[in-house]
Design a protein around this motif. Structure first.
Motif, mmCIF file in Angstrom:
data_model
loop_
_atom_site.group_PDB
_atom_site.id
_atom_site.type_symbol
_atom_site.label_atom_id
_atom_site.label_comp_id
_atom_site.label_asym_id
_atom_site.label_seq_id
_atom_site.Cartn_x
_atom_site.Cartn_y
_atom_site.Cartn_z
ATOM 1 N N CYS A 104 0.842 -1.063 0.288
ATOM 2 C CA CYS A 104 0.164 0.329 0.431
ATOM 3 C C CYS A 104 1.050 1.052 -0.524
ATOM 4 O O CYS A 104 2.486 1.156 0.396
ATOM 5 C CB CYS A 104 -0.313 0.630 0.928
ATOM 6 S SG CYS A 104 -0.355 0.011 2.781
ATOM 7 N N GLY A 150 -2.841 7.020 -4.081
ATOM 8 C CA GLY A 150 -3.277 6.143 -5.464
ATOM 9 C C GLY A 150 -2.182 6.361 -6.435
ATOM 10 O O GLY A 150 -2.052 4.995 -6.664
ATOM 11 N N GLY A 196 -2.715 -0.738 -3.681
ATOM 12 C CA GLY A 196 -3.940 0.030 -2.874
ATOM 13 C C GLY A 196 -2.905 1.005 -1.937
ATOM 14 O O GLY A 196 -2.083 0.794 -1.501
ATOM 15 N N THR A 197 -4.208 2.252 -1.776
ATOM 16 C CA THR A 197 -3.904 3.244 -0.614
ATOM 17 C C THR A 197 -4.397 2.294 0.588
ATOM 18 O O THR A 197 -4.853 1.750 0.868
ATOM 19 C CB THR A 197 -5.197 3.632 -0.873
ATOM 20 O OG1 THR A 197 -6.434 3.802 -0.702
ATOM 21 C CG2 THR A 197 -5.148 4.776 -2.162
ATOM 22 N N HIS A 239 -5.879 4.322 2.385
ATOM 23 C CA HIS A 239 -7.187 4.018 3.489
ATOM 24 C C HIS A 239 -8.136 3.098 2.949
ATOM 25 O O HIS A 239 -9.164 2.828 3.352
ATOM 26 C CB HIS A 239 -7.591 5.573 2.212
ATOM 27 C CG HIS A 239 -6.924 6.860 1.846
ATOM 28 N ND1 HIS A 239 -5.988 6.626 1.955
ATOM 29 C CD2 HIS A 239 -6.525 8.124 3.350
ATOM 30 C CE1 HIS A 239 -5.143 7.560 2.026
ATOM 31 N NE2 HIS A 239 -6.028 8.663 2.104
ATOM 32 N N ARG A 240 -8.062 2.301 1.775
ATOM 33 C CA ARG A 240 -8.604 1.280 0.778
ATOM 34 C C ARG A 240 -8.471 -0.043 1.895
ATOM 35 O O ARG A 240 -9.428 -0.706 2.162
ATOM 36 C CB ARG A 240 -8.224 1.047 -0.463
ATOM 37 C CG ARG A 240 -9.343 0.202 -1.084
ATOM 38 C CD ARG A 240 -8.999 -0.304 -2.436
ATOM 39 N NE ARG A 240 -9.219 1.341 -3.165
ATOM 40 C CZ ARG A 240 -9.242 1.186 -5.175
ATOM 41 N NH1 ARG A 240 -8.352 0.733 -5.198
ATOM 42 N NH2 ARG A 240 -9.688 2.322 -4.993
ATOM 43 N N GLY A 286 -10.153 0.384 4.261
ATOM 44 C CA GLY A 286 -11.766 0.140 4.032
ATOM 45 C C GLY A 286 -12.475 1.798 5.354
ATOM 46 O O GLY A 286 -13.435 1.871 6.222
ATOM 47 N N GLN A 305 -13.601 5.044 6.718
ATOM 48 C CA GLN A 305 -15.343 5.556 6.608
ATOM 49 C C GLN A 305 -14.930 7.213 6.739
ATOM 50 O O GLN A 305 -15.907 6.865 8.542
ATOM 51 C CB GLN A 305 -16.157 4.645 6.616
ATOM 52 C CG GLN A 305 -16.067 3.010 6.555
ATOM 53 C CD GLN A 305 -17.034 1.993 6.731
ATOM 54 O OE1 GLN A 305 -17.918 2.641 6.653
ATOM 55 N NE2 GLN A 305 -16.422 1.450 7.766
ATOM 56 N N CYS A 310 -13.282 2.774 10.705
ATOM 57 C CA CYS A 310 -12.351 1.816 9.508
ATOM 58 C C CYS A 310 -12.969 0.506 9.954
ATOM 59 O O CYS A 310 -13.477 -0.079 11.029
ATOM 60 C CB CYS A 310 -11.064 1.484 9.355
ATOM 61 S SG CYS A 310 -10.122 4.081 9.545
ATOM 62 N N ASN A 332 -9.483 13.842 -1.538
ATOM 63 C CA ASN A 332 -10.734 12.383 -1.176
ATOM 64 C C ASN A 332 -11.592 12.432 -1.109
ATOM 65 O O ASN A 332 -12.916 12.636 -0.397
ATOM 66 C CB ASN A 332 -10.198 11.492 0.401
ATOM 67 C CG ASN A 332 -8.798 11.575 0.835
ATOM 68 O OD1 ASN A 332 -7.963 11.530 -0.720
ATOM 69 N ND2 ASN A 332 -7.880 11.672 1.530
ATOM 70 N N TYR A 355 -13.951 9.312 -1.026
ATOM 71 C CA TYR A 355 -14.418 7.581 -0.659
ATOM 72 C C TYR A 355 -14.846 7.341 -0.996
ATOM 73 O O TYR A 355 -15.085 5.258 -1.665
ATOM 74 C CB TYR A 355 -14.138 7.936 1.124
ATOM 75 C CG TYR A 355 -13.054 8.448 1.757
ATOM 76 C CD1 TYR A 355 -12.081 7.632 1.716
ATOM 77 C CD2 TYR A 355 -12.867 9.452 1.902
ATOM 78 C CE1 TYR A 355 -10.626 7.912 2.336
ATOM 79 C CE2 TYR A 355 -11.945 10.113 2.677
ATOM 80 C CZ TYR A 355 -10.706 9.559 3.131
ATOM 81 O OH TYR A 355 -10.143 9.789 3.222
ATOM 82 N N ALA A 393 -13.534 5.741 -4.407
ATOM 83 C CA ALA A 393 -12.161 5.465 -3.991
ATOM 84 C C ALA A 393 -11.008 6.284 -5.023
ATOM 85 O O ALA A 393 -10.052 6.061 -5.888
ATOM 86 C CB ALA A 393 -11.665 3.810 -4.740
#
Length: 447
Positions: free
Chosen positions: A89, A93, A108-109, A111-112, A115, A117, A123, A308, A310, A313
């Motif tokens: 990660c 992005g 991935g990031t 953040h992803r 998860g 939120q 998260c 961002n 979310y 994404a």
């Protein structure tokens, strides 16, 4: 005193012994391969070998080094030995996408991965529901903000997950609060490998040769095959546009990025974007458009996400190209973000997107491009620094053209970073280090 169950991941990793692991955070992890076949086609120097060892055998660690020093090569060499349950990660992005391209492994990031939120300030993965990964590797860790790192640490299971940070500590720190990578290294609490050796292929690059010189307050502005200094005064904007257009014709628009210290002012990103748009996008004066940041954006324009999103994404700093703008107040905007196409309502696009022909140095953090056209002027004075110059030129994979005043370049290279970030992370880590008894043999193995 903080209750044990309130300790963070790093605190627990330093002070607790996992149930089925015999040592502290320097304890070896079981190898997942018993042969050297994965390394057969990868030649490593001693520093890189040490870095691979840390990734294979330590519970947490840092790999740092400048351009051309082999950070990616280390990760490529170590990945086959880390098992199948590995998460790669990065804070942005763009950095995550590049990580995936270079390693051939999904990335991935952060953040992803968590998860995240934000609307709930929560998260999917946290201490009560930790990440299901054996190894987590964070690239471009110099751009990792304190709050995001804290959430990542809380989501790691100390009895299972091993965590590593890779990045260039000499770059500008994160846009948001903190200087996580610097503090981790300065606290001397986790294994750190500094990659210093410049290899033959890198030695041919002006960027790789000059990056360490800039950090020492020196710069050679003599022209070479992948560097040129073009002096400009009041004609800076015109010359930047001319250089960018020539490079784009030769290498393609996606291989050229104009970079500038600041967004505002006569020679800031906003003014440069307006001038570049009319030259680099022949569709810029035709067809449906939407307004964003004072500009009319149309199909064919290069854009950057400025915050961002979310739900889609799409994260701050990601760049793309507008594919279509449908006419009408309620028309839709479609943007190609390289690996996916995203659709916005016009009102949403106006909030989330801006032109990206010219970007600030901070917005370019975690990104790489073939050619960087760096605009420098004395009016950028408050932001000029050695670290900013270093960060800007090291965004280039192939070459750099500096357009502007020689005096501004020399001012930047002569000034050490004039901002001092006050954090408690280093002090808290040092306290943990001083409290933790270590087996000297194991410490020597991972030092």
């Amino acid at each position: 005193m903080t209750a044990d169950n309130d300790k963070g991941w790093l605190s627990r990793a330093l002070t607790e012994e996992p149930d089925d692991s015999p040592g502290d955070f320097f304890a070896p992890a079981p190898a997942t391969k018993n042969d050297d076949s994965a390394l057969a086609d990868i030649t490593l120097d001693y520093e890189q070998s040490d870095a691979v060892y840390v990734l294979q055998h330590c519970k947490v660690g840092v790999i740092t080094g400048g351009p051309g020093r082999g950070k990616t090569r280390v990760l490529q060499a170590a990945l086959p030995y880390l098992g199948k349950n590995v998460a790669l990660c990065a804070p942005s992005g763009k950095a995550a996408r590049r990580m995936a391209e270079l390693t051939g492994h999904p990335a991935g990031t952060v953040h992803r991965l968590l998860g995240l939120q934000p609307e709930r300030n929560s998260c999917t993965y946290h201490r009560g529901n930790p990440l299901p990964h054996d190894v987590v590797v964070v690239d471009e860790a110099s751009t990792l903000e304190t709050w995001l790192c804290a959430k990542l640490l809380e989501a790691c299971d100390v009895t299972r997950t091993r965590l590593f940070f890779i990045g260039d500590v000499d770059q500008l720190p994160s846009v948001g609060p903190g200087q996580v990578l610097y503090d981790l290294i300065a606290a001397d609490v986790v294994p750190v490998v500094r990659l210093k050796t410049m290899h033959r292929s890198a030695a041919e690059s002006w960027v790789c040769r000059m990056a360490p010189e800039i950090l020492e307050g020196r710069i050679d502005l003599s022209p070479s095959t992948n560097f040129e200094m073009i002096e400009a005064e009041s004609d800076l904007v015109e010359k930047v546009v001319g250089v960018a257009a020539e490079l784009a014709d030769r290498y393609g628009r996606e291989e050229v990025q104009v970079v500038v210290p600041m967004n505002v002012g006569h020679y800031g990103a906003k003014v440069l974007n307006e001038a570049l748009q009319s030259v680099l996008n022949f569709q810029a004066s035709e067809g449906a458009s939407f307004s964003a940041g004072g500009a009319k954006i149309r199909a064919g324009d290069d854009v950057v996400a400025i915050s961002n999103d979310y739900d889609r994404a799409v994260f701050n700093g990601e760049t793309g190209r507008v594919l279509e703008v449908v006419a009408g107040k309620d028309g839709l905007v479609t943007v190609d973000f390289v690996d996916r196409q995203i659709t916005y309502k016009k009102s949403e696009a106006s909030d989330y997107l801006r032109l990206s022909y010219a970007l600030s140095v901070h917005k370019m953090q975690g990104s790489e491009v073939g050619w960087v056209v760096l605009a420098l002027h004395e009016s950028h004075g408050p932001l000029l620094s050695r670290k900013l110059l270093y960060t800007a030129v090291t965004r280039a994979k192939v070459g750099v053209v500096i357009v502007g005043q020689r005096s501004a370049v020399m001012r930047a290279v002569s000034l050490e970073d004039n901002t001092r970030r006050v954090t408690t992370l280093r002090t808290r880590l040092e306290c943990l280090r001083d409290q933790e008894p270590r087996n000297s043999h194991e410490r020597d193995q991972c030092s």
